[in-house]
Design a protein around this motif. Structure first.
Motif, PDB file in Angstrom:
ATOM      1  N   ARG A 118      53.646 -12.154  77.313  1.00 58.47           N
ATOM      2  CA  ARG A 118      54.469 -13.004  76.452  1.00 58.47           C
ATOM      3  C   ARG A 118      53.643 -13.371  75.226  1.00 58.47           C
ATOM      4  NH1 ARG A 118      57.460 -11.272  79.578  1.00 58.47           N
ATOM      5  NH2 ARG A 118      58.757 -12.354  81.118  1.00 58.47           N
ATOM      6  N   GLN A 121      54.363 -15.258  71.260  1.00 59.20           N
ATOM      7  CA  GLN A 121      55.306 -15.815  70.297  1.00 59.20           C
ATOM      8  C   GLN A 121      54.637 -15.841  68.928  1.00 59.20           C
ATOM      9  OE1 GLN A 121      56.479 -20.007  69.724  1.00 59.20           O
ATOM     10  NE2 GLN A 121      58.336 -19.487  70.857  1.00 59.20           N
ATOM     11  N   THR A 178      59.737 -13.799  69.755  1.00 62.36           N
ATOM     12  CA  THR A 178      58.947 -13.386  70.919  1.00 62.36           C
ATOM     13  C   THR A 178      58.757 -11.872  70.921  1.00 62.36           C
ATOM     14  OG1 THR A 178      59.875 -15.203  72.213  1.00 62.36           O
ATOM     15  CG2 THR A 178      58.916 -13.380  73.457  1.00 62.36           C
ATOM     16  N   ALA A 206      57.989  -9.046  73.642  1.00 58.67           N
ATOM     17  CA  ALA A 206      57.831  -8.814  75.078  1.00 58.67           C
ATOM     18  C   ALA A 206      57.895  -7.318  75.329  1.00 58.67           C
ATOM     19  CB  ALA A 206      58.921  -9.527  75.853  1.00 58.67           C
ATOM     20  N   PRO A 218      61.674 -11.599  79.192  1.00 63.28           N
ATOM     21  CA  PRO A 218      61.959 -12.994  79.547  1.00 63.28           C
ATOM     22  C   PRO A 218      63.467 -13.232  79.522  1.00 63.28           C
ATOM     23  CG  PRO A 218      61.251 -12.854  77.267  1.00 63.28           C
ATOM     24  CD  PRO A 218      61.187 -11.463  77.814  1.00 63.28           C
ATOM     25  N   ASP A 230      60.993 -18.395  79.890  1.00 67.05           N
ATOM     26  CA  ASP A 230      60.914 -18.037  81.305  1.00 67.05           C
ATOM     27  C   ASP A 230      61.184 -19.283  82.138  1.00 67.05           C
ATOM     28  OD1 ASP A 230      59.786 -15.165  81.840  1.00 67.05           O
ATOM     29  OD2 ASP A 230      58.777 -15.893  80.036  1.00 67.05           O
ATOM     30  N   TYR A 288      55.406 -20.239  79.579  1.00 72.69           N
ATOM     31  CA  TYR A 288      56.494 -19.957  78.643  1.00 72.69           C
ATOM     32  C   TYR A 288      57.777 -20.670  79.069  1.00 72.69           C
ATOM     33  CZ  TYR A 288      57.926 -17.416  74.486  1.00 72.69           C
ATOM     34  OH  TYR A 288      58.296 -17.096  73.195  1.00 72.69           O
TER      35      TYR A 288
END
Ligand SMILES: Nc1nc2c(ncn2[C@@H]2O[C@H](COP(=O)(O)OP(=O)(O)OP(=O)(O)O)[C@@H](O)[C@H]2O)c(=O)[nH]1
Ligand SMILES: [Mg+2]
Lengths: 302, 413
Positions: free
Chosen positions: B220, B222, B300, B302, B308, B385, B393
Motif C-alpha cells: 500500500r 499513498q 493510492t 496498489a 484494497p 483496508d 491503511y
C-alpha cells in the motif's frame, strides 16, 4: 530479522521525511527556522532528502539575536547557498529599535525572550502558516509534551492543556486565519541520535562543535566564551581552555565543555560517556525556574 | 538496533509515571543534573526520597496536582534497543490523550494497583488496546510492596485479567509483578519475590519481537506529495513521494492507481535521493510510473493482484475525542493519511459500554471518550483496508470543519 528491516536511524529518518512532506503538502507558506545549530543542520539535511532531486520548497529563516558565533553565521550562509534555498534573516536588534523594547540587563543578558517578538513579526510579515523547528522531546520536560504539529494562536501561544489529539501518523494541519503551526520533525530523536546521524551521513558541522582553544570565563561551574556581549568584572577569572560546544545558541547563554575531541567519532564517544544532559551542561537560561520552558512556549517561543 | 515504542496505561495513581521514572533511573538513563533537579523538587513537595513521577510530569499544572494530564514522551536506549515511551494520563477525562499515545505504540503496559485489582479504568484501557490492535500487552501488577509481595494476590489478579483478555481477544499478554517505587522486577529481578521466575520488565521489553509487526505482504502506498522540480536539467522529472505504508514495491511491478482504477507500472524507485530496486514499509520513497496519468495527493498505488477496498459507505468504529458531542447527520472531514474527504456521519448504530462491553443505544448523543459503531458516507470513494486486517491503511481521523479540531479516531471496516 528478515531482509526488510530498518535500523533505528533509518526509521527515524523515514518518519522525519514523512513529516517534511506533510508540511509541504498541507501548507501554503511554510518556513524552516534555522539557528545554525546541529539540530537545524540535521533538519536541512532531512529536507534535502525529502524533496530530492528538487530543491527544498521553502525558505530558511534565521532570527538573528546579534549574539551569534561568527562560525555559525558563516556556516549558515554557505549552507543556504549550497542547498539553493532562500535565506531570510531578521534581526532582534531591529525589533528592539523599532518597538523600543527594553533589553534585559545583567552579566549574561540574553535576548532569548526578545527573540519571540522578532519571530512573531517575521511570521506576520511573510504570512508563514507553518514554521519547522528542530526541537527534540528529549531536551526538556515541557518539550516532551508537545505534539509534532503544534497549533499556535495568533500570539504564537502554546496551550498545553488543549492540544489536538495526534493519532497514528495522521497530521491535522488545518488552522484558522492568523493561527500557525509549529512543526517538529525530529521530535523523537535524542541528542545521541542526532550525533550518530551526523556521523553516518557525514554532515559537515561548524568548527565550534570540535575542540578548539578559546578564552573563557568560569561562572558557577560553566565556561562562557569571552565576547563583547557579556559583562566582565574585575573578579572574573579568564583563562584559555580547549573546549567544544554541545549546542550552539547565543554566545551569552551557551556554555562550552572542556574537550579534546576533534573528530565526530571522538565527539560521539564523549557524549556517550557524559552524565550531564545537553541543556544542563550548556544552557544557562533554563535554570531560572522549573517551568522556564513551559512559560516561554506559552509566550510564543519554540 | 531497532526501536520499540510503548505506552504505559492504567488508572490514576497506579504508578505509571513512577514506573517510567524507575526504568530510566535503574537503567542509568537519568543524568546527574536531571537527578539534582528532581531531588530539589521532591524536597519542595515534601515527599520522602525522590518522586520519580516528576521526571515525566513536565507541566506546572501536573506538578501542582500530582497527576498526568497529557502524554509525555521519554527516550532511553540499552545496547539492544532504542525505546520511545509514551507516559499516558490515567484520568478518565484525559482518555483522548491516552489514545494519542497508544496509536503510536506497538506495546502497552497496563498497570494494576495490586490492592485494587482489575477496575473500570483497567478495562477501559484494555478495550482501547484491543480496538487499536496493539500487538503486545504487558500487565504489570504494581505496588506489590503494599500486599506483602504475595504470590497468591498476583495469581488472583492474573486470573481476573485473563477473563478480560479472553473477552477482548487480546493475544500475547504477559504478566509481571512489580514495585515501581522500590524497583522490584523493573530492571533487576526482585529478591523478595523469588516465586516469580519470568523476565524483569526491561528484560521483556528488550526481547519482545516487533519487526514482524510490520506487514510486508500487502503493498500500500499513498501519494503524499508530487515532486516536480521543473528546472532545465530536471524538466520532465515527475516523482510521487510518500511512505510505503505496508508491503514491498519493486521496479517493474504492475500497479493500479486508485480510486481512478488506471493500470500502469513502476519504472523507478528512489529512497533518500538514491535509486533502488525495491522499497518497503516504512520507508519514505519516491515512485515513478510508466504512464502520464493525472495523479494527485491522496491517490493510492496498489498491486493489481492485491487490491484494497474502495467505497463511499463505510462502517466504522469512532472513538470520540472532542468536548462537543457527535451530531448524527453532521458533516466532517475524513482524513485518511493525506486524503481529505467531506463526510457525513450517517447512522450511529450503538455505543460500546467500556466496562461491560455491552452494546447500548446511542440515542442520548455521543460524548467525549465514548466509543461507537457508525456508518459514514464520503463525498468520493475512499481507498482503504479493514482496520482489523491492515491497520496502517484502515485508520483515519475526523476533523470538525468549523473548529478544525481532530474530533474522532476512525477505525474503518
Ligand atoms: N507503595 C508503592 N507506591 C507506589 C508504587 N508505584 C507508585 N506508587 C505511588 O503511587 C502514587 C501515584 O504514582 P504516579 O506514578 O504519579 O501514578 P500515575 O499512574 O502516573 O498517575 P496518573 O498519571 O495521574 O494517572 C505516588 O505517590 C507513587 O509514589 C509502588 O510500587 N509501591
Ligand atoms: Mg502519571
Amino acid at each position: 530479522m528478515g531482509e526488510y528491516t530498518l535500523d533505528y536511524l533509518e526509521q527515524l529518518e523515514a518518519e522525519s521525511i514523512y513529516i517534511f512532506r506533510e508540511v509541504a503538502a498541507q501548507f501554503e507558506k511554510p518556513a524552516l527556522l534555522f539557528s545554525g545549530g546541529k539540530d537545524s543542520i540535521t533538519l536541512v539535511q532531512l529536507a534535502k532528502k525529502a524533496f530530492a532531486p528538487g530543491k527544498i520548497p521553502f525558505p530558511l529563516v534565521h532570527i538573528d539575536t546579534g549574539h551569534n558565533f561568527p562560525e555559525a553565521l558563516a556556516y549558515r550562509d554557505a549552507l543556504a547557498k549550497e542547498v539553493g534555498a532562500e535565506l531570510i534573516v531578521r534581526k532582534v536588534e531591529d525589533t528592539i529599535k523599532q518597538k523600543h523594547l527594553t533589553e534585559p540587563k545583567g552579566k549574561f543578558a540574553s535576548r532569548n525572550w526578545l527573540q519571540i517578538h522578532t519571530l512573531l513579526d517575521t511570521i506576520e510579515e511573510f504570512k508563514f502558516d507553518a514554521c519547522i523547528g528542530g526541537a527534540r522531546r528529549d531536551e526538556e520536560k515541557a518539550r516532551a509534551k508537545e505534539r509534532i504539529f503544534s497549533v499556535r494562536d495568533e500570539f504564537g501561544q502554546w496551550e498545553p492543556k488543549l492540544q489536538r489529539p495526534e493519532l497514528w501518523n495522521i497530521y491535522n494541519g488545518r488552522i484558522h486565519k492568523g493561527e500557525n503551526v509549529r512543526v517538529f520533525p525530529i521530535s523523537n530523536w535524542t541528542e545521541l541520535d542526532v550525533w550518530n546521524y551526523i556521523k553516518k551521513e557525514e554532515i559537515p558541522l561548524p568548527s565550534i562543535y570540535f575542540a578548539h582553544e578559546r578564552e573563557v570565563l568560569e561562572h558557577e561551574g560553566q565556561l562562557i566564551a569571552v565576547s563583547d556581549y557579556i559583562t566582565i568584572d574585575e573578579t572574573d577569572v579568564i583563562s584559555t581552555k580547549r573546549v567544544r560546544y554541545r549546542t550552539v545558541g547565543d554566545m551569552t547563554c551557551t556554555a562550552a565543555v572542556e574537550s579534546s575531541a576533534t573528530t565526530l567519532d571522538e565527539v560521539v564517544n564523549e557524549i556517550m560517556a557524559t552524565r550531564i544532559s545537553e541543556r544542563g551542561e550548556t544552557r544557562i537560561d533554563d535554570k531560572v525556574t522549573e517551568a522556564a520552558m513551559e512559560d516561554r512556549k506559552k509566550g510564543g517561543y519554540f | 538496533m531497532d526501536i520499540l515504542r510503548f505506552i504505559t496505561a492504567g488508572s490514576v495513581d497506579d504508578g505509571k509515571s513512577t514506573l517510567i521514572g524507575r526504568l530510566l533511573y535503574d537503567s542509568k538513563s537519568i543524568l546527574v543534573d536531571q537527578l539534582e533537579a528532581l531531588e530539589k523538587q521532591s524536597k519542595n513537595k515534601n515527599a520522602d526520597g525522590i518522586d520519580l513521577a516528576l521526571l515525566t510530569d513536565g507541566l506546572r499544572a501536573e506538578r501542582e496536582q500530582g497527576i498526568t494530564i497529557d502524554v509525555a514522551y521519554r527516550y532511553f536506549s540499552t545496547p539492544k534497543r532504542k525505546f520511545i515511551i509514551a507516559d499516558a494520563p490515567g484520568h478518565v477525562q484525559y482518555t483522548r490523550n491516552m489514545i494519542t499515545g497508544a496509536s503510536n505504540s506497538s506495546l502497552i503496559i497496563i498497570l494494576i494497583d495490586a490492592r485494587a485489582g482489575v477496575i473500570e479504568q483497567t478495562r477501559r484501557h484494555s478495550i482501547i488496546a484491543s480496538l487499536l490492535k496493539m500487538p503486545h500487552v504487558v500487565v504489570a501488577i504494581n505496588k506489590m510492596d503494599l500486599v506483602d509481595f504475595s504470590e497468591e494476590r498476583f495469581n488472583e489478579i492474573k486470573a481476573d485479567y485473563e477473563k478480560v483478555a479472553a473477552q477482548l481477544k487480546l493475544e500475547n499478554v504477559t504478566y509481571v509483578p512489580i514495585s515501581a517505587l522500590l524497583g522490584d522486577n523493573i530492571v533487576d529481578h526482585s529478591e523478595t519475590m523469588s516465586w516469580y521466575t519470568g523476565p524483569s520488565l526491561l528484560e521483556f521489553l528488550e526481547a519482545v519481537e516487533v519487526a514482524s509487526d510490520i506487514n510486508h505482504t500487502d503493498p500500500r502506498f499513498q501519494v503524499q506529495y508530487v515532486i516536480r522540480p521543473q528546472t532545465a536539467e530536471l524538466h520532465d522529472y515527475r516523482g510521487y513521494a510518500g511512505q510505503i505504508i505496508s508491503g514491498v514495491y519493486k521496479v517493474g511491478d504492475k500497479i493500479k492507481v486508485l480510486p481512478a482504477g488506471i493500470d500502469t507500472s513502476i519504472t523507478k524507485i528512489e529512497v533518500g535521493g538514491k535509486e533502488v530496486n525495491e522499497a518497503f514499509a516504512p520507508q519514505a520513497a519516491v515512485l515513478h510510473i510508466a504512464d502520464d496519468i493525472d495523479i494527485s495527493r491522496g491517490d493510492t498505488f496498489a498491486r493489481a493482484d492485491n487490491l484494497p477496498k474502495v467505497g463511499n459507505e463505510i462502517e466504522v468504529v469512532l472513538c470520540w475525542l472532542d468536548n462537543k458531542p457527535l451530531i448524527q447527520g453532521n458533516k466532517y472531514f475524513l482524513q485518511h493519511k493525506g486524503r481529505l474527504l467531506k463526510t457525513i456521519v450517517r447512522e450511529v448504530a450503538y455505543k460500546l459500554d467500556v466496562n461491560t462491553l455491552e452494546r447500548i443505544p446511542a440515542e442520548d448523543g455521543v460524548k467525549l471518550n465514548e466509543v461507537v459503531h457508525a456508518t459514514i458516507k464520503t463525498a468520493a470513494p475512499l481507498v482503504y483496508d479493514d482496520f482489523a486486517t491492515l491497520s496502517d491503511y484502515g485508520n483515519a481521523i475526523l476533523v470538525d470543519e468549523t473548529s478544525n479540531s481532530t474530533v474522532a479516531a476512525v477505525l474503518l471496516n
